[in-house]
Write an enzyme that holds these catalytic residues in place. Structure first.
Site, mmCIF file in Angstrom:
data_model
loop_
_atom_site.group_PDB
_atom_site.id
_atom_site.type_symbol
_atom_site.label_atom_id
_atom_site.label_comp_id
_atom_site.label_asym_id
_atom_site.label_seq_id
_atom_site.Cartn_x
_atom_site.Cartn_y
_atom_site.Cartn_z
ATOM 1 N NE ARG A 1 -3.930 1.435 -0.408
ATOM 2 C CZ ARG A 1 -5.127 1.765 0.078
ATOM 3 N NH1 ARG A 1 -5.647 1.121 1.059
ATOM 4 N NH2 ARG A 1 -5.815 2.758 -0.476
ATOM 5 C CG ASN B 1 -9.073 8.684 2.474
ATOM 6 O OD1 ASN B 1 -9.872 7.780 2.743
ATOM 7 N ND2 ASN B 1 -9.333 9.624 1.584
ATOM 8 C CG ASP C 1 -4.198 8.734 0.988
ATOM 9 O OD1 ASP C 1 -4.124 9.970 0.819
ATOM 10 O OD2 ASP C 1 -5.297 8.129 1.048
ATOM 11 C CG HIS D 1 -9.973 5.465 10.022
ATOM 12 N ND1 HIS D 1 -10.865 5.070 9.050
ATOM 13 C CD2 HIS D 1 -10.716 5.639 11.142
ATOM 14 C CE1 HIS D 1 -12.089 5.023 9.569
ATOM 15 N NE2 HIS D 1 -12.022 5.366 10.824
ATOM 16 C CB CYS E 1 6.990 0.937 19.922
ATOM 17 S SG CYS E 1 7.652 -0.247 21.136
#
Ligand code: OAD
Length: 260
Positions: free
Chosen positions: A68, A100, A102, A117, A125
């Site tokens: 992705r 989104n 990205d 999101h 971690c």
């Protein structure tokens, strides 16, 4: 006339809240989730978008996100993204909350963004929760059990910094989005099915404040019944047209000029 009413809503608006989903990236060549050609038809969300799935097969999950990342790096913002960044610079009070993961809104020039999101470029971690940008590390194109990304401080395995099913959106991001929705006079819903957490109730908050709601999505979704105006078109077509009618600037023309 409906077009005049729509332009009036954009013209009079002072406080604008935008809520985007995967439909906004479709015209950049990236997939949505629930359309017929969407990601959740190819990848089982219980494996690729839950902590349980990650614990069972972290290599498969990381390799999906690695792929992705490559797709995102190759994609370019589309005229819909560019128009939304024009709105960001145009309206003094503005927030864009995106589902989104990205960075196309940012690369199109948007500044006031909340990514509820998570971020496909980040790893977190599993022990300390510290977040790192994967681009700061020399990671392989494809992971094996021995090369999974690890925390540079404590060596614990990292997970993608994505909000998966069964997890909560960080509270500060949710509060900022709710406040913007509850105080806006214009809300744009762009390219989301509205199926995750019923669109987080943002449309109800906006309506309670008397805002006008404009939805841009070729298909009807879970939030369409809230919209005063539903424009059943791709975002990269409808948004530049609204901007052109408001300001005279032709965004799609500029994009192709730049690209040539
Ligand atoms: P969906 O795949 O659920 O919905 C995409 C929406 O985009 C659909 O309503 C389409 O009709 C619409 N659409 C398709 N092409 C479009 C275009 N060119 N212009 C405008 N709209 C278009 O995606 P989301 O609503 O974003 O979460 O899904 C929400 C979340 O579900 C995602 O963030 C993801 C997923 O699980 C995570 O990965 C954490």
């Amino acid at each position: 006339m409906i077009r005049d009413q729509l332009l009036d809503a954009f013209g009079k608006a002072k406080r604008v809240f935008v809520f985007t989903g995967a439909g906004a990236i479709k015209e950049s060549g990236l997939p949505t989730f629930r359309d017929l050609d969407g990601e959740w038809r190819k990848y089982d969300p219980m494996t690729f978008a839950t902590m349980e799935g990650f614990v069972r097969d972290p290599v498969a999950v990381w390799n999906m996100y690695r792929m992705r990342q490559k797709q995102i790096a190759q994609a370019e913002p589309n005229p819909g993204h560019v128009t939304l960044s024009r709105f960001d610079h145009h309206y003094p009070d503005f927030l864009l909350t995106t589902q989104n993961v990205d960075d196309l809104h940012e690369r199109a020039g948007s500044r006031r963004i909340v990514k509820i999101h998570g971020n496909a470029w980040e790893m977190r971690c599993l022990d300390t929760g510290e977040v790192f940008d994967v681009r700061d590390f020399d990671l392989p194109d494809e992971f094996t059990v021995n090369t999974l990304p690890r925390c540079p401080r404590c060596g614990t395995i990292c997970r993608p910094n994505i909000v998966w099913f069964g997890e909560y959106v960080p509270q500060d991001l949710m509060m900022a989005s709710m406040n913007a929705a509850a105080t806006c006079d214009l809300m744009l819903v762009v390219g989301t099915s509205g199926e995750v957490s019923n669109g987080y109730g943002f449309a109800e908050y906006a309506l309670a404040n008397g805002a006008k709601i404009v939805e841009i999505n070729p298909r009807e979704g879970a939030l369409t019944h809230y919209a005063h105006f539903w424009i059943p078109e791709p975002a990269g077509v409808a948004l530049p047209r609204i901007w052109r009618l408001l300001t005279g600037e032709d965004i799609s023309y500029q994009l192709s000029e730049n690209e040539s």
